[in-house]
Design a protein around this motif. Structure first.
Motif, short mmCIF file in Angstrom:
data_model
loop_
_atom_site.label_atom_id
_atom_site.label_comp_id
_atom_site.label_asym_id
_atom_site.label_seq_id
_atom_site.Cartn_x
_atom_site.Cartn_y
_atom_site.Cartn_z
N THR A 66 0.80 -1.23 0.00
CA THR A 66 0.00 0.00 0.00
C THR A 66 0.84 1.28 0.00
O THR A 66 0.30 2.35 -0.24
N GLY A 67 2.12 1.18 0.35
CA GLY A 67 2.94 2.37 0.50
C GLY A 67 2.72 3.08 1.82
O GLY A 67 3.30 4.14 2.08
N MET A 68 1.88 2.52 2.69
CA MET A 68 1.52 3.16 3.95
C MET A 68 2.37 2.65 5.11
O MET A 68 2.71 1.47 5.17
N GLU A 69 2.68 3.57 5.99
CA GLU A 69 3.23 3.20 7.30
C GLU A 69 2.03 2.99 8.20
O GLU A 69 0.97 3.59 8.00
N CYS A 70 2.20 2.11 9.20
CA CYS A 70 1.06 1.84 10.08
C CYS A 70 1.53 1.50 11.48
O CYS A 70 2.70 1.17 11.69
N VAL A 71 0.59 1.60 12.40
CA VAL A 71 0.81 1.20 13.79
C VAL A 71 -0.14 0.05 14.06
O VAL A 71 -1.36 0.18 13.86
N LEU A 72 0.42 -1.08 14.50
CA LEU A 72 -0.42 -2.23 14.80
C LEU A 72 -1.25 -1.97 16.05
O LEU A 72 -0.77 -1.40 17.02
N GLY A 73 -2.49 -2.43 15.97
CA GLY A 73 -3.39 -2.37 17.11
C GLY A 73 -3.72 -3.78 17.56
O GLY A 73 -2.83 -4.63 17.68
N ALA A 74 -4.99 -4.04 17.74
CA ALA A 74 -5.45 -5.32 18.27
C ALA A 74 -5.15 -6.47 17.31
O ALA A 74 -5.21 -6.32 16.10
N ARG A 75 -4.83 -7.59 17.93
CA ARG A 75 -4.69 -8.83 17.17
C ARG A 75 -6.08 -9.28 16.75
O ARG A 75 -7.02 -9.22 17.54
N LEU A 76 -6.22 -9.70 15.50
CA LEU A 76 -7.51 -10.16 14.97
C LEU A 76 -7.47 -11.67 14.78
O LEU A 76 -6.39 -12.28 14.87
N PRO A 77 -8.60 -12.30 14.50
CA PRO A 77 -8.59 -13.75 14.29
C PRO A 77 -7.64 -14.17 13.17
O PRO A 77 -7.47 -13.46 12.17
N THR A 78 -7.03 -15.32 13.37
CA THR A 78 -6.15 -15.90 12.36
C THR A 78 -7.01 -16.65 11.35
O THR A 78 -7.91 -17.39 11.73
N ALA A 79 -6.74 -16.43 10.08
CA ALA A 79 -7.49 -17.10 9.01
C ALA A 79 -6.78 -18.40 8.63
O ALA A 79 -5.55 -18.44 8.54
N PRO A 104 1.14 2.12 -7.60
CA PRO A 104 0.87 0.78 -8.17
C PRO A 104 2.18 0.03 -8.39
O PRO A 104 3.21 0.62 -8.71
N ASN A 105 2.12 -1.29 -8.19
CA ASN A 105 3.30 -2.14 -8.38
C ASN A 105 2.86 -3.47 -8.97
O ASN A 105 1.69 -3.66 -9.28
N GLU A 106 3.80 -4.39 -9.14
CA GLU A 106 3.48 -5.68 -9.76
C GLU A 106 2.47 -6.48 -8.96
O GLU A 106 1.63 -7.17 -9.52
N GLU A 107 2.56 -6.38 -7.64
CA GLU A 107 1.68 -7.17 -6.77
C GLU A 107 0.29 -6.56 -6.61
O GLU A 107 -0.71 -7.26 -6.57
N VAL A 108 0.25 -5.23 -6.48
CA VAL A 108 -0.99 -4.52 -6.21
C VAL A 108 -1.10 -3.34 -7.17
O VAL A 108 -0.23 -2.48 -7.20
#
Length: 142
Positions: A66-79, A104-108
């Motif tokens: 995404t090109g975004m920096e982020c801060v992790l919050g709550a752990r969510l369910p594992t898929a 945009p890039n090759e993956e997204v």
């Protein structure tokens, strides 16, 4: 005598339900990425690299896709699901976008910021929808 088939370990991956406050009205928006290889809309995620912690992989994948920096919050369910006949286990977190810009890039090739209800409808895979609800519930607790 034939060798018994050994169960394989699931492919390990990590990702995020990436969110931000709308620059227009302050409402929560969810980021979805389009992967041209699969022609699907999903949450940013990807495989762990050798010895990588899932939380680090989740942040790295958000940045790469995404090109975004982020801060992790709550752990969510594992898929847990099958992909190309292999078991896959994806560890998820809610993560707030803190800056960056999409290229945009090759993956997204596309990134959308949508209100949660629109994001639920836009996701390709049913298994990804409950993650939005889990992220919103976690945000309500903070």
């Amino acid at each position: 005598m034939a060798e018994p088939i050994q169960p394989t370990q699931p492919v390990q991956a990590a990702g995020c339900v990436l969110w931000r406050r709308s620059p227009y009205d302050g409402a929560i928006e969810i980021a979805l990425v389009h992967r041209p290889k699969y022609d699907d809309w999903s949450h940013p995620k990807g495989k762990l690299k050798g010895g990588e912690e899932p939380s680090r992989a989740a942040v790295r994948e958000v940045r790469e896709e995404t090109g975004m920096e982020c801060v992790l919050g709550a752990r969510l369910p594992t898929a847990h699901y099958l992909a190309k006949g292999l078991r896959k286990e994806v560890h998820y977190w809610a993560a707030q976008a803190t800056g960056g810009s999409f290229e945009p890039n090759e993956e997204v090739d596309r990134l959308l910021w949508l209100p949660p209800s629109a994001a639920r409808r836009h996701l390709t895979h049913d298994r990804d929808r409950p993650l939005i609800d889990a992220a919103l519930a976690a945000l309500d607790r903070v």
